[in-house]
Design a protein around this motif. Structure first.
Motif, short mmCIF file in Angstrom:
data_model
loop_
_atom_site.label_atom_id
_atom_site.label_comp_id
_atom_site.label_asym_id
_atom_site.label_seq_id
_atom_site.Cartn_x
_atom_site.Cartn_y
_atom_site.Cartn_z
N ARG A 82 -9.87 14.06 -8.01
CA ARG A 82 -10.97 13.57 -7.16
C ARG A 82 -11.77 14.74 -6.62
N TYR A 141 -15.59 8.33 -11.06
CA TYR A 141 -14.61 7.65 -11.90
C TYR A 141 -13.82 6.65 -11.09
N HIS A 156 -16.00 5.82 -15.92
CA HIS A 156 -16.36 7.16 -15.44
C HIS A 156 -17.71 7.58 -15.98
N ILE A 161 -15.44 -5.23 -4.03
CA ILE A 161 -15.42 -4.55 -5.33
C ILE A 161 -14.20 -5.03 -6.10
N GLY A 202 -13.53 -4.73 -12.05
CA GLY A 202 -14.97 -4.73 -12.26
C GLY A 202 -15.54 -6.12 -12.44
N TRP A 208 -17.15 15.18 2.64
CA TRP A 208 -15.91 14.59 2.11
C TRP A 208 -14.85 15.68 1.95
N PHE A 209 -15.26 16.85 1.45
CA PHE A 209 -14.29 17.95 1.26
C PHE A 209 -13.66 18.36 2.59
N TYR A 260 -10.43 0.49 -0.61
CA TYR A 260 -9.71 -0.77 -0.41
C TYR A 260 -8.93 -0.75 0.90
N ASP A 267 -11.97 7.61 -2.38
CA ASP A 267 -12.58 7.33 -3.69
C ASP A 267 -14.04 6.91 -3.54
N PHE A 268 -14.75 7.56 -2.61
CA PHE A 268 -16.15 7.21 -2.37
C PHE A 268 -16.98 7.26 -3.65
N ASN A 269 -16.57 8.10 -4.59
CA ASN A 269 -17.35 8.24 -5.83
C ASN A 269 -16.76 7.39 -6.95
N ALA A 270 -15.98 6.36 -6.58
CA ALA A 270 -15.38 5.47 -7.57
C ALA A 270 -16.01 4.09 -7.50
N LEU A 291 -19.08 3.09 -8.16
CA LEU A 291 -19.87 2.81 -9.36
C LEU A 291 -20.83 1.66 -9.23
N PHE A 321 -21.17 5.42 -18.51
CA PHE A 321 -19.90 4.93 -17.99
C PHE A 321 -19.01 4.44 -19.11
N VAL A 335 -19.86 -2.57 -12.48
CA VAL A 335 -19.00 -3.35 -11.60
C VAL A 335 -19.81 -4.53 -11.08
N SER A 339 -21.70 5.22 -2.10
CA SER A 339 -21.97 5.55 -3.51
C SER A 339 -23.13 6.52 -3.64
N ALA A 348 -20.13 14.66 -2.52
CA ALA A 348 -18.95 15.08 -1.75
C ALA A 348 -19.25 16.16 -0.72
#
Lengths: 191, 253
Positions: free
Chosen positions: A131, A141, A151, B35, B39, B110-111, B128, B190-193, B195, B211, B217, B235, B239
């Motif tokens: 991540r 992803y 992804h 979500i 999907g 985020w980091f 979730y 998982d903010f970048n999950a 999609l 993708f 999704v 989304s 980060a």
């Protein structure tokens, strides 16, 4: 005289190490403190890639859809370069799926797709580091309940200091814009 | 020997945050998220976890950057936090008179949030986990069908973003978790999950190749748009981004 030569040789040998001691640019992804393990089982910090431009992507080897295309795109982009340039850039593909992409799985995939090192590195990281790496590369992803992943598919060019200098989502053939960016980055390094 | 042990213990105790953060245990289970897990329509499965009862505050984050100087705003790498990182503080290790220690910290990437949670032996919650915890009210685990719950969530949007953040200490929900819907939005691991990129929606679009796998999704619970707006916001972030109103809390197994 012999001693002098020895000292000279030592100085030459350590010169690249000294060059690496200068501080990392603030926008280098090598500030990220993650390790990866390659298809031969060697573990290194990500920052060990510093010093040479890298063409980077993320994928997973059990993927049947777009991932073979990502490998093709890396290969074709690299083949478009002339022989001199090819020897001065590395190809790095890091897995989204450390659970299934063990070192053995990476090695088997490299053999099947004829991905020889150099220039190819297939790599895995710890689950939490995936991540982080995707975050710094700006890739998305998501693991699905059936074990597959959604992804983003992109090739990302890092310069020798780990700065993102170009990216492309064009898959299946070499993106002329990316090829030009690689040539420019390599030429910049020669100066 | 004994004295050395005692001294070592004191040293360790001093190295720990002044007051260890409180975590509440949440049972997890099947959860109908906005979500879908596959999907399409599948419910999410959430393992039991613990969640910080309060968002991380300015005071707590200040203590963190003092012991982890690479996260000071004058030392952080720009690849890990943008220009606005902690820019509301008076100085790199000073809140100043306008920033209160008990306000939730915002303008953190985020980091940086990840690194803070790691320092607490924790991690960021998944989307979730956050959505599941936020679905509760004071008496029910899932209050989402209640118009009052929705209004509460929507009320956030009516607060001007330029107004100073209130200090934390809101009413706990049924799990004992506080301030999850107000006053800040929170990072998810998982903010970048999530999609929801608009260019991944059309199967005939060549960009669908961006993708792998199932592609786009399909969002659920569309009437629950107050939550969907948070998905859209997360989304859209990278980060290293920081904003006025995104803070975080941490989670543990």
């Amino acid at each position: 005289m012999k001693r002098l030569l020895l000292i000279l040789a030592l100085m030459l040998a350590t010169a690249p190490a000294i060059a690496q001691n200068k501080p990392l640019p603030t926008d280098s992804i090598y500030h990220l403190d993650v390790q990866f393990t390659d298809q031969a089982g060697h573990t290194q910090p990500l920052a060990a890639r510093r010093g040479r431009p890298q063409l980077v992507t993320m994928l997973y080897t059990s993927c049947q859809m777009v991932c073979p295309l990502i490998i093709d795109s890396l290969r074709q982009t690299w083949k478009t370069l002339d022989a001199g340039d090819r020897s001065r850039i590395d190809l790095l593909a890091v897995s989204f799926d450390p659970e299934r992409d063990t070192v053995a799985a990476l090695r088997a995939y490299a053999a099947k797709r004829q991905l020889v090192a150099p220039p190819w590195t297939l790599a895995r990281t710890k689950a939490g580091d995936v991540r982080q790496l995707s975050g710094v590369l700006g890739l998305q992803y998501r693991q699905l309940p059936d074990g597959e992943f959604n992804h983003s598919s992109e090739l990302i060019l890092l310069d020798a200091e780990g700065r993102i200098v170009a990216r492309t989502t064009r898959m299946g053939r070499a993106d002329p814009g990316m090829v030009a960016a690689i040539r420019q980055t390599l030429a910049g390094k020669q100066r | 020997m004994c004295l050395r042990h005692v001294l070592a213990w004191i040293g360790m105790a001093l190295a720990l945050p002044a007051a260890a953060a409180d975590y509440a245990a949440l049972p997890g289970g099947q959860f109908a998220s906005v979500i879908p897990a596959d999907g399409k329509a599948a419910r999410a499965t959430i393992a039991p976890f613990r969640l910080r009862t309060e968002p991380v505050t300015n005071g707590e984050f200040l203590a963190f950057v003092k012991t982890h100087p690479r996260w000071r705003r004058d030392q952080v790498a720009s690849v890990l936090a943008d220009q606005r990182y902690l820019s509301h503080w008076a100085g790199p290790v000073e809140l100043g008179k306008d920033v209160l220690p008990r306000q939730p910290v915002t303008r953190v990437s985020w980091f940086a949030a990840q690194a803070y949670c790691a320092s607490e032996g924790a991690r960021l919650p998944s989307w979730y986990e956050w959505e599941y915890a936020a679905a509760a009210d004071a008496t029910r685990r899932d209050a989402r069908k209640d118009p009052a719950w929705r209004e509460d969530l929507l009320a956030w949007y009516s607060r001007p973003s330029s107004a100073p953040l209130p200090v934390i200490g809101g009413r706990p929900n049924v799990y004992g978790v506080r301030d999850i819907v107000h006053p800040v939005w929170e990072w998810a691991d998982d903010f970048n999950a999530l999609l929801v990129a608009s260019d991944s929606r059309d199967q005939n679009d060549p960009d669908v190749l961006k993708f792998c796998g199932a592609g786009a999704v399909s969002l659920q619970e569309k009437e629950n748009y107050a939550v969907l707006m948070r998905v859209a916001m997360l989304s859209a972030l990278k980060a290293a981004d920081t904003t006025n109103n995104v803070g975080f809390r941490c989670a543990k197994p």
